[in-house]
Motif scaffolding. Structure first.
Motif, PDB file in Angstrom:
ATOM      1  N   TYR A  99       0.208 -10.591  -6.975  1.00  0.00           N
ATOM      2  CA  TYR A  99      -1.107  -9.939  -7.052  1.00  0.00           C
ATOM      3  C   TYR A  99      -1.799 -10.242  -8.377  1.00  0.00           C
ATOM      4  CZ  TYR A  99      -0.824  -7.423  -2.671  1.00  0.00           C
ATOM      5  OH  TYR A  99      -0.795  -7.122  -1.333  1.00  0.00           O
TER       6      TYR A  99
ATOM      7  N   PHE B 237      -4.894  -2.760  -7.782  1.00  0.00           N
ATOM      8  CA  PHE B 237      -5.049  -3.949  -6.925  1.00  0.00           C
ATOM      9  C   PHE B 237      -5.714  -3.609  -5.594  1.00  0.00           C
ATOM     10  CE2 PHE B 237      -1.352  -5.600  -9.500  1.00  0.00           C
ATOM     11  CZ  PHE B 237      -2.085  -6.567 -10.156  1.00  0.00           C
TER      12      PHE B 237
ATOM     13  N   ILE C  76       3.057  -3.553  -2.380  1.00  0.00           N
ATOM     14  CA  ILE C  76       3.508  -4.138  -3.644  1.00  0.00           C
ATOM     15  C   ILE C  76       5.000  -3.891  -3.862  1.00  0.00           C
ATOM     16  CG2 ILE C  76       3.259  -4.066  -6.155  1.00  0.00           C
ATOM     17  CD1 ILE C  76       0.349  -3.611  -5.827  1.00  0.00           C
TER      18      ILE C  76
END
Lengths: 174, 63
Positions: B8, B52, B59
């Motif tokens: 990310y 994000f 994640i």
């Protein structure tokens, strides 16, 4: 205040403490170094809060917490063992708990902790101290200081261990 | 616990230092999380996911 300014201040406070310790010994005033040390630590704690560029987060807090707890777990066992040994000497003394010496008897407060021949008398003569038991009590301070140094080195060791475990000195391709 | 922070971060063209500043932690903490040396608190994990704009489980995965 910047982090480096804090380190300079800590050095100055450390030098002042050494000076206070010297004066305390010179004038036989234990309160001087005791109060001075507490004041010095309070100044450093207060100054620490004023550091503007301090980078601290949950990971560093966890490392400090784990190192502190591990130090405590080792330290209390050693401190308790040493204290038990000291208590045995105290309880095992023939005249515990230290009645005043009878007429004609030597005036030591604990026969099992006697000083080398002539040391107590020489110190008396030089400084006119009323009770040489205080001098022997002062020797207990050496042991406590040794234990505190042990605690400090234990903390540093555990700090390094946990810092390494949680990637303090890891490098990356960035 | 595994994570995709590095992926990310690359998608958002962010350095470790940049992400650390955004999250209010040190670069070493971001690095330690990426390498799996340190599992972040639930709060920090949510902050990372929110930064994000994804769900936390996208994640972080528990194995």
């Amino acid at each position: 205040m910047k982090q480096n300014s804090f380190y300079i201040l800590a050095g100055i406070v450390g030098l002042v403490e050494v000076g206070l310790f010297y004066l305390s010994v010179e004038f036989l005033k234990p309160m001087l170094i005791s109060v001075g040390f507490i004041a010095g630590v309070l100044i450093l704690y207060a100054a620490q809060r004023l550091i503007a560029d301090r980078r601290s987060d949950e990971r560093s807090a966890l490392i400090n917490q784990k190192a502190g707890m591990a130090t405590f777990m080792v330290f209390w066992v050693i401190f308790f063992a040493m204290s038990l040994g000291g208590a045995v000497i105290g309880f095992g003394a023939p005249r515990f708990p230290h009645p005043p010496p009878l007429k004609g008897e030597p005036g030591g407060f604990n026969a099992s902790m006697s000083l080398p021949e002539g040391v107590a008398e020489a110190t008396h003569a030089a400084r006119d101290i009323p009770d040489d038991g205080l001098i022997r009590l002062g020797y207990f301070g050496y042991m406590q200081l040794a234990l505190l140094f042990l605690m400090f080195f234990l903390y540093v060791g555990f700090r390094v261990y946990y810092a390494r475990k949680y990637g303090e000195w890891e490098t990356d391709e960035e | 616990m595994k994570n995709k922070i590095k992926v990310y971060r690359a998608m958002h063209d962010l350095t470790q230092e940049g992400l650390a500043t955004e999250l209010g932690v040190t670069r070493q903490t971001v690095l330690a999380i990426e390498k799996g040396k340190y599992d972040p608190s639930l709060e920090l994990a949510f902050r990372i996911a929110r930064y994000f704009g994804v769900n936390i489980e996208e994640i972080f995965t528990y194995e």
